[in-house]
Design a protein around this motif. Sequence first.
Motif, PDB file in Angstrom:
ATOM      1  N   SER A   1       0.831  -1.198   0.000  1.00  0.00           N
ATOM      2  CA  SER A   1       0.000   0.000   0.000  1.00  0.00           C
ATOM      3  C   SER A   1       0.873   1.259   0.000  1.00  0.00           C
ATOM      4  O   SER A   1       1.932   1.286   0.635  1.00  0.00           O
ATOM      5  CB  SER A   1      -0.896  -0.002   1.239  1.00  0.00           C
TER       6      SER A   1
ATOM      7  N   TRP B   1       3.099   2.791   3.136  1.00  0.00           N
ATOM      8  CA  TRP B   1       3.602   1.780   4.076  1.00  0.00           C
ATOM      9  C   TRP B   1       5.093   1.606   3.817  1.00  0.00           C
ATOM     10  O   TRP B   1       5.514   1.330   2.697  1.00  0.00           O
ATOM     11  CB  TRP B   1       2.845   0.462   3.892  1.00  0.00           C
TER      12      TRP B   1
ATOM     13  N   TRP C   1      -8.902  -1.917   5.468  1.00  0.00           N
ATOM     14  CA  TRP C   1      -7.762  -1.038   5.221  1.00  0.00           C
ATOM     15  C   TRP C   1      -8.229   0.295   4.643  1.00  0.00           C
ATOM     16  O   TRP C   1      -7.765   1.366   5.055  1.00  0.00           O
ATOM     17  CB  TRP C   1      -6.781  -1.727   4.298  1.00  0.00           C
ATOM     18  N   GLU C   2      -9.171   0.240   3.708  1.00  0.00           N
ATOM     19  CA  GLU C   2      -9.688   1.472   3.121  1.00  0.00           C
ATOM     20  C   GLU C   2     -10.474   2.292   4.143  1.00  0.00           C
ATOM     21  O   GLU C   2     -10.412   3.528   4.147  1.00  0.00           O
ATOM     22  CB  GLU C   2     -10.556   1.153   1.899  1.00  0.00           C
TER      23      GLU C   2
ATOM     24  N   ARG D   1      -7.906   3.944   6.360  1.00  0.00           N
ATOM     25  CA  ARG D   1      -7.285   5.052   5.644  1.00  0.00           C
ATOM     26  C   ARG D   1      -8.232   6.249   5.568  1.00  0.00           C
ATOM     27  O   ARG D   1      -7.801   7.403   5.701  1.00  0.00           O
ATOM     28  CB  ARG D   1      -6.869   4.601   4.236  1.00  0.00           C
TER      29      ARG D   1
ATOM     30  N   ARG E   1      -7.452   9.878   6.968  1.00  0.00           N
ATOM     31  CA  ARG E   1      -7.512  11.024   6.058  1.00  0.00           C
ATOM     32  C   ARG E   1      -8.292  12.182   6.701  1.00  0.00           C
ATOM     33  O   ARG E   1      -7.874  13.341   6.655  1.00  0.00           O
ATOM     34  CB  ARG E   1      -8.155  10.598   4.741  1.00  0.00           C
TER      35      ARG E   1
ATOM     36  N   GLU F   1      -1.987  10.754  -0.136  1.00  0.00           N
ATOM     37  CA  GLU F   1      -2.133   9.300  -0.024  1.00  0.00           C
ATOM     38  C   GLU F   1      -0.937   8.683   0.687  1.00  0.00           C
ATOM     39  O   GLU F   1      -1.097   7.732   1.464  1.00  0.00           O
ATOM     40  CB  GLU F   1      -2.332   8.679  -1.409  1.00  0.00           C
TER      41      GLU F   1
ATOM     42  N   VAL G   1      -1.416   9.476   4.391  1.00  0.00           N
ATOM     43  CA  VAL G   1      -2.456   8.621   4.964  1.00  0.00           C
ATOM     44  C   VAL G   1      -1.903   7.215   5.201  1.00  0.00           C
ATOM     45  O   VAL G   1      -2.125   6.608   6.263  1.00  0.00           O
ATOM     46  CB  VAL G   1      -3.681   8.571   4.030  1.00  0.00           C
ATOM     47  N   GLY G   2      -1.163   6.697   4.227  1.00  0.00           N
ATOM     48  CA  GLY G   2      -0.583   5.364   4.377  1.00  0.00           C
ATOM     49  C   GLY G   2       0.437   5.296   5.499  1.00  0.00           C
ATOM     50  O   GLY G   2       0.472   4.317   6.257  1.00  0.00           O
TER      51      GLY G   2
ATOM     52  N   ALA H   1      -1.605   5.443   8.843  1.00  0.00           N
ATOM     53  CA  ALA H   1      -2.350   4.207   9.088  1.00  0.00           C
ATOM     54  C   ALA H   1      -1.401   3.071   9.442  1.00  0.00           C
ATOM     55  O   ALA H   1      -1.674   2.258  10.337  1.00  0.00           O
ATOM     56  CB  ALA H   1      -3.193   3.847   7.864  1.00  0.00           C
TER      57      ALA H   1
END
Length: 400
Positions: A80, A83, A186-187, A190, A194, A224, A227-228, A231
Motif C-alpha cells: 500500500s 507503508w 484497510w480502506e 485510511r 484522512r 495518499e 495517509v498510508g 495508518a
Amino acid sequence: MSEQSLPTLPMWRVDHIEPSPEMLALCAGGPIHRVRFPSGHEGWWVTGYEEAKAVLSDAAFRPSGMPPAAFTPATVILGSPGWLGSHEGSEHARLRTIVAPAFSNRRVKLLSQQIEAIAAQLFETLAAQPQPADLRHHLSFPLPAMVISALMGVPYEDHAFFAELSDEVMTHQHESGPRSAALLAWEELRSYIRGKIRDKRQDPGDNLLTDLLTAVDQGKATEEEAVGLAAGMLVAGHETTVAQIEFGLLAMFRHPQQRERLGSDPSLVDKAVEEILRMYPPGAGWDGIMRYPRTDVTIAGVHIPAESKVLVGLPATSFDPRHFDDPEIFDIGRAEKPHLAFSHGPHYCIGEALARLELKVVFGSIFQRFPKLRLAVAPEELKLRKEIITGGFEEFPALW
C-alpha cells in the motif's frame, strides 16, 4: 532434500509458546533451510543471525511490500502507498524522514511521564477489578492504544474502532486466500486517518498527524502517502506492543525465578526487556519478514535463484547458538548481545525506542504493584491469536 520432504511453513508460529526441541535442532543445524510456504510455493527460511543481517541489509533484496508479480504480500497493508515496507531506496528514505521526528528522542522523552501515568492509572483500575481479571482488557491493550493515540494526535475514544479494523488488516492473507474483508478494513482505516489529518488544519499540535499535514503542504509527500504512513504507524505501533506485553508477562510467569529477580531488583528491567524481545520478539506468532532477491544470490554457500521467496526468520535468529550462549534459556541477566527483534538495515523499526519505553514502564513496576501477580489458568489454556500476524492472546486472565 526431496520435494515431498520439504518442511512446510508456518513452522515457528507459537503453538506451544516457546520453540520446540525440533525447532532448536533445526536452528542449530544450519542458517538457511529450503521450505514450502502455505501457498504451495517453495522458498528459503533464513534462521542464522549473521545471514539474516546480510539479507536485511542487502539492496539486492526487495522488501516485503514489493514482491515479484508471482507473489502477493501476506496482508493488504504490504504494497500500500506510504507503508514503509512498500518502498525502498531514496523513496523509502524520504518517507522515513517524514515520520522520524515523531519517534525522536525528544518526543519519546516527552511521552515518558505520560506513559508512566497511564500505566499507574491502569494498575489502579486493575486493582479494583474482581479476580480473575483480563490483563489484555485492563493493561496490554489499552496502554499501547493510549500511547499511540497521544503520539499520533487521534482521540483515544476511537481506539476500539481502529483496533477492530487493524485486526482485520493484520489477519494472515495468503496468495490463495480471500482479501476482500481486509481490503475494506484497510480502506476504512485510511479514510478515518484522512479525515483526522485534515482536522489538524484547525487543531494542530505536537503529533504525527500534524507532521504529516505539514509534509503534504510542503510538497514532501502526497496526501495518499501521508495517509498510508499514518495508518501503518497506527497498526504497527499498537498491535505489536500489545502482543509484546503479553508475551513478556507470560515469560515471567513461565520462569518464576527470573520474575523474582526482577521483582526484587527493578534495575534489571533494561536487561529483562531485551531478553523478552530476544526470546519473544514483536509479533512472536509470526514467522519473520519476507524478502525477494532481484538476482541470483549465494548466502552461506546456499544458492538462491532470483525472484524467490526468502523468509528472514527473526524469531529463529534469537536461537542461533553461534551468536547466543544457551539461547533456549530465558535469562534476564544475560550478557548483552544485539538481537534482531526490531529487524536490521534500512527497514529497522522506526518505533523501537517507544516500544522499549512502554515495555520498561510496564515491567519496571508491575511486580512491585502486584507482587503476587500470576496467571489464572495454565499457560497452555491461553488462546493464541494465530490468524493475526502480530500474535498475542484472546484473553490473559490473572490473579494477584
